[in-house]
Motif scaffolding. Structure first.
Motif, PDB file in Angstrom:
ATOM      1  N   GLY A   2       0.832  -1.204   0.000  1.00  0.00           N
ATOM      2  CA  GLY A   2       0.000   0.000   0.000  1.00  0.00           C
ATOM      3  C   GLY A   2       0.865   1.252   0.000  1.00  0.00           C
ATOM      4  N   GLY A   3       1.928   1.242   0.794  1.00  0.00           N
ATOM      5  CA  GLY A   3       2.826   2.397   0.883  1.00  0.00           C
ATOM      6  C   GLY A   3       3.513   2.675  -0.445  1.00  0.00           C
ATOM      7  N   GLU A  23      10.371   2.070   7.030  1.00  0.00           N
ATOM      8  CA  GLU A  23      10.067   0.634   6.950  1.00  0.00           C
ATOM      9  C   GLU A  23      10.850  -0.095   8.052  1.00  0.00           C
ATOM     10  OE1 GLU A  23       8.166  -1.760   5.192  1.00  0.00           O
ATOM     11  OE2 GLU A  23       9.264  -3.011   6.607  1.00  0.00           O
ATOM     12  N   GLY A  34       1.141 -15.725  -3.998  1.00  0.00           N
ATOM     13  CA  GLY A  34       0.570 -14.995  -5.119  1.00  0.00           C
ATOM     14  C   GLY A  34      -0.374 -13.919  -4.629  1.00  0.00           C
ATOM     15  N   GLY A  36      -3.928 -11.576  -6.214  1.00  0.00           N
ATOM     16  CA  GLY A  36      -4.859 -11.370  -7.330  1.00  0.00           C
ATOM     17  C   GLY A  36      -5.207  -9.894  -7.484  1.00  0.00           C
ATOM     18  N   ARG A  93       3.874 -12.276  -5.606  1.00  0.00           N
ATOM     19  CA  ARG A  93       3.907 -11.060  -4.764  1.00  0.00           C
ATOM     20  C   ARG A  93       5.227 -10.312  -4.849  1.00  0.00           C
ATOM     21  NH1 ARG A  93      -0.065 -10.758  -0.140  1.00  0.00           N
ATOM     22  NH2 ARG A  93       1.219  -9.084   0.626  1.00  0.00           N
ATOM     23  N   ALA A 153       1.313   0.441  14.170  1.00  0.00           N
ATOM     24  CA  ALA A 153       1.674   1.305  15.306  1.00  0.00           C
ATOM     25  C   ALA A 153       0.939   2.643  15.201  1.00  0.00           C
ATOM     26  CB  ALA A 153       3.186   1.535  15.312  1.00  0.00           C
ATOM     27  N   ARG A 193       0.251 -21.551   3.150  1.00  0.00           N
ATOM     28  CA  ARG A 193       0.460 -20.962   1.825  1.00  0.00           C
ATOM     29  C   ARG A 193       1.904 -21.128   1.361  1.00  0.00           C
ATOM     30  NH1 ARG A 193       0.416 -14.505   3.096  1.00  0.00           N
ATOM     31  NH2 ARG A 193      -0.260 -14.431   0.963  1.00  0.00           N
ATOM     32  N   LEU A 236      -2.754 -22.239  -1.631  1.00  0.00           N
ATOM     33  CA  LEU A 236      -3.243 -21.767  -0.335  1.00  0.00           C
ATOM     34  C   LEU A 236      -4.305 -22.736   0.166  1.00  0.00           C
ATOM     35  CD1 LEU A 236      -3.659 -19.362   1.782  1.00  0.00           C
ATOM     36  CD2 LEU A 236      -5.390 -18.512   0.218  1.00  0.00           C
ATOM     37  N   TRP A 285      -0.111 -19.578   8.705  1.00  0.00           N
ATOM     38  CA  TRP A 285      -0.388 -18.166   8.924  1.00  0.00           C
ATOM     39  C   TRP A 285      -1.718 -18.018   9.668  1.00  0.00           C
ATOM     40  CZ3 TRP A 285       2.752 -14.812   5.628  1.00  0.00           C
ATOM     41  CH2 TRP A 285       2.463 -13.471   5.778  1.00  0.00           C
ATOM     42  N   MET A 287      -4.742 -16.146  10.618  1.00  0.00           N
ATOM     43  CA  MET A 287      -5.273 -14.966   9.920  1.00  0.00           C
ATOM     44  C   MET A 287      -6.063 -14.037  10.849  1.00  0.00           C
ATOM     45  SD  MET A 287      -5.850 -15.925   6.046  1.00  0.00           S
ATOM     46  CE  MET A 287      -6.917 -17.305   6.167  1.00  0.00           C
ATOM     47  N   ASP A 306      -4.014  -2.579   5.289  1.00  0.00           N
ATOM     48  CA  ASP A 306      -4.356  -3.470   6.396  1.00  0.00           C
ATOM     49  C   ASP A 306      -4.412  -2.739   7.732  1.00  0.00           C
ATOM     50  OD1 ASP A 306      -4.526  -5.546   4.657  1.00  0.00           O
ATOM     51  OD2 ASP A 306      -3.087  -6.853   5.683  1.00  0.00           O
ATOM     52  N   PRO A 313      -8.613 -13.287   3.140  1.00  0.00           N
ATOM     53  CA  PRO A 313      -8.212 -13.267   1.719  1.00  0.00           C
ATOM     54  C   PRO A 313      -9.250 -13.840   0.758  1.00  0.00           C
ATOM     55  CG  PRO A 313      -7.189 -15.118   2.814  1.00  0.00           C
ATOM     56  CD  PRO A 313      -8.003 -14.403   3.874  1.00  0.00           C
ATOM     57  N   GLY A 318      -7.355  -7.750  -0.432  1.00  0.00           N
ATOM     58  CA  GLY A 318      -6.627  -6.945   0.564  1.00  0.00           C
ATOM     59  C   GLY A 318      -5.645  -5.973  -0.058  1.00  0.00           C
ATOM     60  N   GLY A 320      -5.536  -4.951  -3.143  1.00  0.00           N
ATOM     61  CA  GLY A 320      -6.252  -4.014  -4.004  1.00  0.00           C
ATOM     62  C   GLY A 320      -6.870  -2.876  -3.211  1.00  0.00           C
TER      63      GLY A 320
HETATM   64  C1  LIG Z   1      -2.930 -15.923   3.574  1.00  0.00           C
HETATM   65  C2  LIG Z   1      -3.173 -14.594   2.946  1.00  0.00           C
HETATM   66  C3  LIG Z   1      -3.458 -14.529   1.584  1.00  0.00           C
HETATM   67  C4  LIG Z   1      -3.711 -13.296   0.983  1.00  0.00           C
HETATM   68  N1  LIG Z   1      -4.012 -13.269  -0.343  1.00  0.00           N
HETATM   69  C5  LIG Z   1      -4.302 -12.091  -0.928  1.00  0.00           C
HETATM   70  C6  LIG Z   1      -4.637 -12.015  -2.322  1.00  0.00           C
HETATM   71  O1  LIG Z   1      -4.676 -12.994  -3.043  1.00  0.00           O
HETATM   72  N2  LIG Z   1      -4.941 -10.819  -2.836  1.00  0.00           N
HETATM   73  C7  LIG Z   1      -4.914  -9.686  -2.084  1.00  0.00           C
HETATM   74  O2  LIG Z   1      -5.199  -8.600  -2.620  1.00  0.00           O
HETATM   75  N3  LIG Z   1      -4.593  -9.712  -0.779  1.00  0.00           N
HETATM   76  C8  LIG Z   1      -4.286 -10.878  -0.181  1.00  0.00           C
HETATM   77  N4  LIG Z   1      -3.965 -10.907   1.136  1.00  0.00           N
HETATM   78  C9  LIG Z   1      -3.984  -9.664   1.915  1.00  0.00           C
HETATM   79  C10 LIG Z   1      -2.780  -8.797   1.632  1.00  0.00           C
HETATM   80  O3  LIG Z   1      -1.602  -9.521   1.896  1.00  0.00           O
HETATM   81  C11 LIG Z   1      -2.783  -7.539   2.486  1.00  0.00           C
HETATM   82  O4  LIG Z   1      -4.056  -6.946   2.423  1.00  0.00           O
HETATM   83  C12 LIG Z   1      -1.745  -6.530   1.993  1.00  0.00           C
HETATM   84  O5  LIG Z   1      -0.455  -7.057   2.112  1.00  0.00           O
HETATM   85  C13 LIG Z   1      -1.853  -5.237   2.787  1.00  0.00           C
HETATM   86  O6  LIG Z   1      -0.886  -4.312   2.375  1.00  0.00           O
HETATM   87  P1  LIG Z   1      -0.375  -3.192   3.362  1.00  0.00           P
HETATM   88  O7  LIG Z   1       0.611  -2.401   2.605  1.00  0.00           O
HETATM   89  O8  LIG Z   1      -1.514  -2.481   3.975  1.00  0.00           O
HETATM   90  O9  LIG Z   1       0.304  -3.958   4.564  1.00  0.00           O
HETATM   91  P2  LIG Z   1       1.592  -4.983   4.587  1.00  0.00           P
HETATM   92  O10 LIG Z   1       1.683  -5.614   3.254  1.00  0.00           O
HETATM   93  O11 LIG Z   1       1.369  -5.781   5.792  1.00  0.00           O
HETATM   94  O12 LIG Z   1       2.777  -3.990   4.756  1.00  0.00           O
HETATM   95  C14 LIG Z   1       3.034  -3.317   5.966  1.00  0.00           C
HETATM   96  C15 LIG Z   1       4.475  -2.833   5.926  1.00  0.00           C
HETATM   97  O13 LIG Z   1       4.722  -2.052   7.090  1.00  0.00           O
HETATM   98  C16 LIG Z   1       5.909  -2.513   7.723  1.00  0.00           C
HETATM   99  N5  LIG Z   1       5.709  -2.229   9.163  1.00  0.00           N
HETATM  100  C17 LIG Z   1       4.919  -2.875  10.024  1.00  0.00           C
HETATM  101  N6  LIG Z   1       4.968  -2.289  11.240  1.00  0.00           N
HETATM  102  C18 LIG Z   1       5.811  -1.250  11.123  1.00  0.00           C
HETATM  103  C19 LIG Z   1       6.275  -0.233  12.035  1.00  0.00           C
HETATM  104  N7  LIG Z   1       5.863  -0.201  13.321  1.00  0.00           N
HETATM  105  N8  LIG Z   1       7.146   0.701  11.595  1.00  0.00           N
HETATM  106  C20 LIG Z   1       7.580   0.695  10.287  1.00  0.00           C
HETATM  107  N9  LIG Z   1       7.176  -0.245   9.373  1.00  0.00           N
HETATM  108  C21 LIG Z   1       6.294  -1.195   9.796  1.00  0.00           C
HETATM  109  C22 LIG Z   1       6.003  -3.981   7.392  1.00  0.00           C
HETATM  110  O14 LIG Z   1       7.329  -4.456   7.488  1.00  0.00           O
HETATM  111  C23 LIG Z   1       5.487  -3.981   5.949  1.00  0.00           C
HETATM  112  O15 LIG Z   1       6.500  -3.723   5.026  1.00  0.00           O
HETATM  113  C24 LIG Z   1      -3.679 -12.107   1.754  1.00  0.00           C
HETATM  114  C25 LIG Z   1      -3.353 -12.172   3.121  1.00  0.00           C
HETATM  115  C26 LIG Z   1      -3.108 -13.401   3.707  1.00  0.00           C
HETATM  116  C27 LIG Z   1      -2.767 -13.455   5.184  1.00  0.00           C
END
Ligand SMILES: Cc1cc2nc3c(=O)[nH]c(=O)nc-3n(C[C@H](O)[C@H](O)[C@H](O)COP(=O)(O)OP(=O)(O)OC[C@H]3O[C@@H](n4cnc5c(N)ncnc54)[C@H](O)[C@@H]3O)c2cc1C
Length: 432
Positions: A2-3, A23, A34, A36, A93, A153, A193, A236, A285, A287, A306, A313, A318, A320
């Motif tokens: 997301g970032g 980070e 993977g 989607g 991914r 956090a 997974r 998965l 994992w 969830m 997130d 999932p 997530g 997206g």
């Molecule tokens: C089993 C499983 C399958 C999935 N399959 C899919 C799928 O098929 N399609 C889909 O769209 N989504 C899927 N998801 C969900 C998806 O992985 C998440 O929704 C997505 O990764 C969220 O992105 P994000 O950037 O918000 O968070 P994250 O990807 O969790 O990134 C957070 C980042 O912040 C960093 N961070 C954490 N805490 C701190 C802190 N205190 N200070 C600094 N940095 C920090 C972490 O290191 C990380 O780099 C799945 C999830 C799971 C568990």
């Protein structure tokens, strides 16, 4: 993820917004799995000019391609087709992450090994917010965007502050509800997974794994699809424990074995079982999701991805939804009427537009979990044994198909560009 997309959208739409990414990890890494992408997200990728490179990664040629998604009953000795959807793009991914990072080309704007512990926002609308890191250092900024995942956090500080304020005003019940928003909630599901190289599978299984398939079963489901042009298969398997609490007792992520997966999916259709067992050391994992937050913003702080709406999932949504947050937030920050003095008001527009939508998706993923694991739509009384033995009214499969198609419609019928127009409309009345 997301970032990175927020950074890319800022680079394209709001180049005068200076940003830094903090980070906690020492480098960019991703789990071996993977991901989607539905048409709404594909539009964002097109807007960012990434379509051609992404198509090269998937191996899918031409406009709008993507995989057919099949819903199949998998916990019997023979597969039963339920229904099918179309057009989802699937990726490895880490390849997706690398591509996003390459295009962001943020250089020294990404600060690694910086774990945020908390932030403090002054009462004044223009003085800097102070970020406090675990290593004892600090940094300042005008806006803080929490893209720090399910254990955010930023969310911790935001909702602890909300709760402290409610307590100060004597609203103890409200304070405890707000404090509960800090911690993630276990969903009762554990996912196994991993990725398996197609070269390690028999010819029969390579053919079998060449499309995107979701296998439903009692208290279990499995998702199998090819990534990287079919060279790698995403695998998965999800196990739901009935009656489980909301707190997971144990490490959230650990390595499992194919034997363990084999036992958990014992009695499933042989090809599905073989693919599930083909991952040597799957990641196990637990969830977790975030509760439905009453807001994603406080003052000049906002949550995306997130951190705001971690979801199950079961719609592959997530990542997206994190991308959509970044796209909409950048649209807001790029607008000529948004200034430091009205930034808090502008962030409320982000909350107005993104929170209802993403929380609907979050709910839909929970509802689909129950569908895939035959825990709803009149399947509640079918036992695990009866489901495996095929002893149930097969008309229930039609109900499942109808509900699934209805659930997934949002990702095909709506466009992120409509949400962008809505934001621009709201920005017109922003006080300047
Ligand atoms: C089993 C499983 C399958 C999935 N399959 C899919 C799928 O098929 N399609 C889909 O769209 N989504 C899927 N998801 C969900 C998806 O992985 C998440 O929704 C997505 O990764 C969220 O992105 P994000 O950037 O918000 O968070 P994250 O990807 O969790 O990134 C957070 C980042 O912040 C960093 N961070 C954490 N805490 C701190 C802190 N205190 N200070 C600094 N940095 C920090 C972490 O290191 C990380 O780099 C799945 C999830 C799971 C568990």
């Amino acid at each position: 993820m997301g970032g990175l997309v927020l950074g890319l959208c800022l680079k394209k739409y709001a180049p005068d917004v200076d940003y830094d990414i903090y980070e906690s990890a020492a480098e960019l890494t991703e789990v071996g799995a993977g991901v989607g992408m539905s048409p709404r997200i594909w539009t964002i990728m097109q807007e960012l000019g990434l379509e051609d490179e992404l198509l090269t990664i998937t191996g899918v040629q031409g406009q709008g391609g993507g995989a057919i998604l099949r819903l199949v009953k998998g916990d019997e000795q023979e597969l039963i087709d339920i229904t099918q959807q179309n057009q989802l793009h699937t990726f490895h991914r880490s390849m997706l992450q690398q591509l996003l990072a390459k295009h962001l080309d943020a250089g020294d704007k990404i600060h690694f090994s910086k774990r945020l512990v908390s932030y403090s926002e002054p009462a004044s609308t223009v003085d800097p917010i102070v970020l406090n890191f675990k290593d004892g250092t600090t940094a300042t900024c005008d806006l803080v965007i929490g893209s720090d995942g399910v254990r955010s956090a930023v969310r911790r500080t935001m909702f602890s502050t909300f709760a402290d304020e409610a307590e100060k005003n004597g609203k103890t019940e409200e304070a405890s509800k707000l404090r509960a928003m800090v911690e993630p909630v276990w969903t009762g599901e554990v996912a196994y997974r991993g990725l398996t190289p197609a070269s390690a599978l028999s010819e029969d299984l390579v053919k079998f794994t060449s499309s995107l398939q979701i296998f439903v079963g009692k208290n279990r489901d499995a998702v199998i699809y090819p990534v990287s042009g079919g060279k790698i298969i995403n695998v998965l398997g999800v196990v739901y424990t009935p009656g489980s609490g909301t707190v997971y007792d144990g490490p959230w992520v650990e390595t499992s074995t194919s034997d363990e997966v084999g036992k958990l999916f014992d009695g499933w259709e042989p090809k599905v079982l073989a693919v599930l067992k083909s991952v040597g050391h799957p990641l196990c994992w637990a969830m977790h999701t975030t509760r439905k937050l009453p807001t994603y913003v406080k003052g000049r702080a906002a949550l995306i991805g997130d951190a705001a709406h971690a979801m199950l999932p079961h719609q592959g949504a997530g990542v997206g939804q994190a991308f959509e947050d970044g796209y909409i937030l950048a649209t807001i920050l790029s607008h000529s009427s948004v200034k430091l003095s009205n930034a808090a008001e502008a962030l409320k527009i982000y909350d107005d537009v993104r929170r209802p939508f993403s929380q609907n998706v979050q709910q839909g993923s929970e509802d689909n979990a129950k569908r895939y694991q035959l825990r709803t739509d009149d399947w509640e009384d079918v036992t695990l044994e009866d489901s495996k033995a095929g002893q149930y009214d097969h008309a229930k499969l039609d109900v499942l198909a109808k509900e699934f198609m209805h659930q997934m419609q949002w990702s095909f019928d709506s466009s992120i560009l409509g949400d962008r127009d809505q934001v621009e409309e709201k920005l017109r009345v922003l006080s300047v």
